[in-house]
Design an enzyme around this catalytic site. Structure first.
Site, PDB file in Angstrom:
ATOM      1  N   LYS A  53       0.752  -1.472   0.017  1.00  9.17           N
ATOM      2  CA  LYS A  53      -0.098   0.023  -0.010  1.00  9.17           C
ATOM      3  C   LYS A  53       0.889   1.192   0.015  1.00  9.17           C
ATOM      4  CE  LYS A  53      -3.807  -2.434   2.008  1.00  9.17           C
ATOM      5  NZ  LYS A  53      -4.669  -2.548   3.355  1.00  9.17           N
ATOM      6  N   GLN A  97      -4.788  -1.438   9.513  1.00  8.97           N
ATOM      7  CA  GLN A  97      -4.536  -2.824   9.092  1.00  8.97           C
ATOM      8  C   GLN A  97      -5.346  -3.770   9.982  1.00  8.97           C
ATOM      9  OE1 GLN A  97      -3.323  -3.479   6.025  1.00  8.97           O
ATOM     10  NE2 GLN A  97      -3.980  -5.536   6.240  1.00  8.97           N
ATOM     11  N   ASP A 120     -11.156   2.940   4.316  1.00 13.93           N
ATOM     12  CA  ASP A 120     -11.534   1.684   4.062  1.00 13.93           C
ATOM     13  C   ASP A 120     -13.056   1.637   3.921  1.00 13.93           C
ATOM     14  OD1 ASP A 120      -9.503  -0.072   3.680  1.00 13.93           O
ATOM     15  OD2 ASP A 120      -8.820  -0.542   5.810  1.00 13.93           O
TER      16      ASP A 120
END
Ligand code: NAD
Length: 307
Positions: A53, A97, A120
């Site tokens: 990422k 994460q 997200d």
């Protein structure tokens, strides 16, 4: 029948180029999007995801910072970091994460992220907006799959879509996105009776169960479109031979690297039945990262660009 390959990697490249062009437009006005990634603990798969990422951000011209915290980090310490990132006007996107190490409450952490920075799309406010059909941030994997279907010219309206898996990250938002596009949607999960009988009714089948080669040719209606979200690492030669008989290139990759990736779909056999199919690797994975970049730039445009 041999299925057309839906080239997620190529579509992801196009999306990344579009993102880079938007980043350049912002740069002219002195604006640089920024994504902050929080990684707690040392889960090896998470380390790989976080690194890729950060690299993708760098290539697209997006600033990124990774905050690495030890597995022993307390809930209060983690929430204090989130509060700091929420308050920092430079930060456009905050990504924690997952999975978090045991002992940390994932919901409480995600609830704490400013919903305007929740790239997200896991904050309950953004989930609610998605449910109501007025999305702000859409979770990256299902958002990427919708981009793939659209850009590959796969019709959705009126078709029967079956989603295998009901996670908050993939299955549920996937089902909602397909529903909003007027598919008739069925969601399957670990307690679905006679999975194959249900999936065989799908015109569009999305496999997101996290079970190696769960979806075989008996699960697929001839001519269906099959999207494989699963990611599994094959480390035994006999598994590579069983799932990819006669695939010399994959066998060579295995010999070189000691493992190869595959998905929830028995790709070789299902490709004989389906009309189109995503490969693993090179299917859904690259799209997920491309959509993370797109969500981060959209956030910067809204927050800093007056868009
Ligand atoms: P998860 O474990 O949270 O959810 C799995 C879901 O599948 C559950 O709802 C469960 O009920 C269902 N399921 C499990 N076994 C089943 C069975 N035998 N039959 C029917 N349903 C079954 O997983 P997740 O986070 O949604 O991820 C699913 C898979 O997708 C994993 O392999 C994960 O690594 C992968 N993934 C890939 C990407 C990507 O970018 N390609 C992104 C996220 C997840």
């Amino acid at each position: 029948m041999t299925a057309r390959i839906l080239d997620g990697a190529a579509v992801a490249r196009t999306i990344r180029e579009e993102v880079a062009a938007r980043v350049s437009e912002l740069a002219v006005r002195g604006i640089r999007p920024r994504l902050d990634v929080v990684l707690v603990g040392d889960d090896p798969a998470s380390q790989v995801y976080v690194r890729s990422k950060a690299r993708a951000c760098e290539r697209a011209g997006i600033a990124s910072e990774t905050h690495r915290l030890p597995a022993e980090t307390s809930q209060a310490e983690l929430e204090a970091l989130i509060d700091r990132l929420d308050a920092d006007p430079e930060v456009d996107g905050i990504l924690v994460q997952l999975p978090l190490p045991p002992g940390l409450d994932t919901h409480r952490v995600l609830d704490r992220i400013d919903p305007e920075k929740d790239v997200d799309g896991f904050h309950p406010e953004n989930v609610g907006l998605l449910v109501q059909g007025r999305p702000r941030f859409v979770p990256c994997t299902p958002a990427g799959i919708m981009e793939l279907l659209d850009r590959e010219g796969i019709a959705i309206e009126g078709r029967h879509a079956v989603v295998v898996g009901r996670s908050d990250i993939v299955g549920k938002p996937m089902a909602l996105l397909l529903l909003h596009r007027h598919a008739t949607v069925t969601v399957c999960h670990s307690r679905t009776a006679d999975l194959a009988a249900v999936t065989r009714r799908a015109d569009i089948l999305v496999a997101a169960a996290g079970r190696l080669a769960l979806v075989g040719p008996d699960h697929v209606k001839p001519g269906a479109v099959v999207v494989d979200v699963g990611i599994h690492r094959l480390t035994e030669r006999q598994d590579v031979e069983r799932l990819f008989p006669g695939d010399a290139a994959r066998r060579a990759r295995f010999e070189e690297k000691g493992s190869v990736l595959t998905g929830d779909v028995d790709f070789v056999r299902v490709a004989e039945v389906a009309s189109a199919i995503t490969p693993v690797p090179g299917g859904v994975g690259p799209l997920t990262i491309a959509m993370l970049l797109a969500n981060t730039v959209a956030s910067a445009e809204r927050r800093k660009g007056g868009a």
